[in-house]
Scaffold this active site. Structure first.
Site, mmCIF file in Angstrom:
data_model
loop_
_atom_site.group_PDB
_atom_site.id
_atom_site.type_symbol
_atom_site.label_atom_id
_atom_site.label_comp_id
_atom_site.label_asym_id
_atom_site.label_seq_id
_atom_site.Cartn_x
_atom_site.Cartn_y
_atom_site.Cartn_z
ATOM 1 N N ASP A 149 0.840 -1.189 0.000
ATOM 2 C CA ASP A 149 0.000 0.000 0.000
ATOM 3 C C ASP A 149 0.883 1.249 0.000
ATOM 4 O OD1 ASP A 149 -2.708 1.139 0.225
ATOM 5 O OD2 ASP A 149 -1.987 1.876 2.157
ATOM 6 N N GLU A 183 1.079 -0.502 -5.164
ATOM 7 C CA GLU A 183 -0.078 0.400 -5.224
ATOM 8 C C GLU A 183 0.455 1.766 -5.651
ATOM 9 O OE1 GLU A 183 -1.918 3.519 -4.550
ATOM 10 O OE2 GLU A 183 -1.603 3.099 -2.428
ATOM 11 N N ASP A 194 -11.138 1.597 -1.349
ATOM 12 C CA ASP A 194 -11.278 3.024 -1.069
ATOM 13 C C ASP A 194 -12.265 3.717 -2.009
ATOM 14 O OD1 ASP A 194 -9.611 3.256 1.126
ATOM 15 O OD2 ASP A 194 -7.817 3.600 -0.072
#
Length: 498
Positions: A295, A342, A396
């Site tokens: 992430d 990511e 998200d």
């Protein structure tokens, strides 16, 4: 990356369960059966670490980046293993089937785990438990001590603990390990019980050719075993408080940027240790998953540093990390690096170069692909490269249907209709995006479970910047039964992803 494939994004906590929160029990195995029957080869989950009610039970905010979330332990599996009696699982009422009631689930699981740990203790010594503790000593001892101390001090931040504990006086730490022995042992047993159940689930995934894709949050909170036990690896002042905190500049999700507030890494010290803490962290994740997503990958190349005390992230600045040396050490230590970067948001040339140099696939999100200049939008389907993972949306984002109904502009809807060859509608928009994702050149396409079901914004997993109401959606047993096996298998086969 591997061969062309398709998969589903579903956190473990979003699985059906009669215990208030999804877990590693029978419904997890039933979901694996669905994936296999539908020709899916990837199951992406969110971080498995312990969560905290004070931070909305976000899986990206944990007291340990190594430990497991005991809320995800299956009581039914504990019965099967003899650590609980069937009578302990009395009929449960009051749990909402499609939302997680964390307070009630925590209360129930604590009671059940207390009894399971007591029964496990009666079987000690246990060679599997001893081996687990030995193999994980580098994080398990500190995690269990930190959690025991945190509960003893009513969860106040560790920088407010008594001085001897705060500065980790060796004689005081030794005394505490002895005085808190029972609590520490219970916390270790919980970790082992989770690990046993996870390994069983992973074995089944391998038997059915399901690839597990995990997730590493790049940062760790200040109040964590990681920072308390390794404070020299973070940018703290002489009072052990952060000198700067994490965040990102203004982006799609926030005009002021996002102020995350984590302490930042002391890359100079990490470099001197040859990044040993990070190497152990990645090794740990590789033992749990087949591939791991990092992430906010760009933070390993250059990170956004926000001065302490600021109320918005937009006042921060970019600071370079020793990325070339870091990834060189990774390549030296690992035969292969099955990592996904990511790379959404503000991505600069140095991040792209790092990814290309190491062969890391990035991410593309189709919901972002219908705005701006179609010639240069990296999420537009005609610009998606082969070496990436494409999503209809991530955890998200809104659901596809929710995005279409409340966020997509008239122009975006028109472009989607042109690509689809027919007028896009809210009812079918998720499957239009699924079709585009599957037909793209991307090696992997990952579909959130909500989009397979065409669910509205009520099923959204997380809204960045919103303090409450996140991480609570879950599948009901009926919705798990309703997952479209035949339609998904047919489309997966047509686009060469079986």
């Amino acid at each position: 990356m591997f061969s062309r494939a398709n998969g589903v994004l579903l956190p473990v906590f979003s699985l059906p369960s009669r215990f208030g929160i999804g877990d590693l029990g029978p419904e997890a195995f039933r979901f694996v059966d669905f994936l296999h029957a539908a020709g899916q080869r990837v199951w992406q989950v969110l971080p498995l670490n312990p969560t905290d009610g004070a931070f909305g039970h976000s899986p990206y905010h944990s007291v340990s980046c190594f430990a497991f979330n005991p809320l995800l332990i299956s009581p039914e599996n504990l019965v099967a293993d003899g650590f609980l009696d069937p009578a302990d699982l009395v009929p449960l009422n009051g749990f909402q089937a499609d939302r997680i009631d964390y307070a009630a689930a925590v209360q129930l699981k604590r009671r059940l785990l207390e009894k399971a740990c007591q029964r496990f203790r009666q079987r000690l010594p246990d060679s599997g438990f001893d081996r687990f503790c030995d193999e994980n000593i580098f994080w398990l001892d500190e995690y269990a001590l930190f959690q025991a101390l945190s509960m003893h001090h009513q969860r106040i931040s560790w920088d407010e603990w008594p001085t001897k504990i705060r500065v980790r006086r060796p004689d005081e730490i030794t005394r505490l390990r002895e005085s808190l022995r029972d609590s520490i042992e219970k916390l270790k047993i919980e970790q082992y019980l989770f690990y046993r159940q996870w390994i069983d689930l992973r074995r089944t995934c391998r038997e059915k050719n399901i690839h597990l894709l995990g997730d590493i949050p790049i940062y760790v909170p200040f109040h964590s075993a990681d920072v308390w036990a390794n404070r020299h690896l973070f940018k703290l002042d002489r009072f052990h408080r952060p000198t700067g905190v994490s965040g990102v500049p203004p982006d799609y999700f926030s005009a002021d940027g996002q102020l995350w507030g984590h302490p930042l890494y002391n890359w100079e010290t990490l470099q001197q240790t040859r990044y040993d803490w990070w190497m152990r962290r990645i090794t740990h994740q590789m033992a749990l998953f087949d591939t791991v997503r990092i992430d906010h990958f760009r933070g390993l190349v250059a990170y956004w540093e926000v001065p302490v005390g600021e109320i918005a992230a937009k006042t921060g600045r970019w600071v370079e990390a020793p990325s070339e040396d870091f990834f060189s050490e990774l390549r030296r230590r690992f035969v292969s690096l099955p990592l996904v970067a990511e790379d959404l948001g503000h991505i600069t040339a140095d991040v792209r170069e790092t990814m290309q140099r190491n062969g890391f696939p990035g991410m593309r999100v189709l919901m972002f692909g219908f705005s701006g200049d179609p010639a240069h939008n990296p999420n537009a389907i005609h610009n998606i490269p082969e070496n990436c993972v494409v999503y209809t949306g991530t955890h998200d984002n809104n659901t596809a249907r929710g995005w279409f109904a409340t966020e997509a502009s008239r122009s975006e809807k028109h472009r989607l209709s042109v690509l689809s060859g027919r007028k896009a509608t809210a009812r079918e928009v998720s499957w239009e995006l699924i079709r585009l994702a599957m037909m793209s050149p991307a090696r992997w396409s990952i579909i959130p479970a909500q989009d397979l079901l065409g669910l509205s914004a009520d099923a959204r997993m997380n809204t960045p910047g919103q303090a409450g109401g996140n991480w609570a959606w879950r599948l009901t047993p009926a919705k798990l039964d309703a997952l479209p096996v035949k339609r998904l298998l047919e489309m997966t086969t047509v686009f060469g992803r079986t």
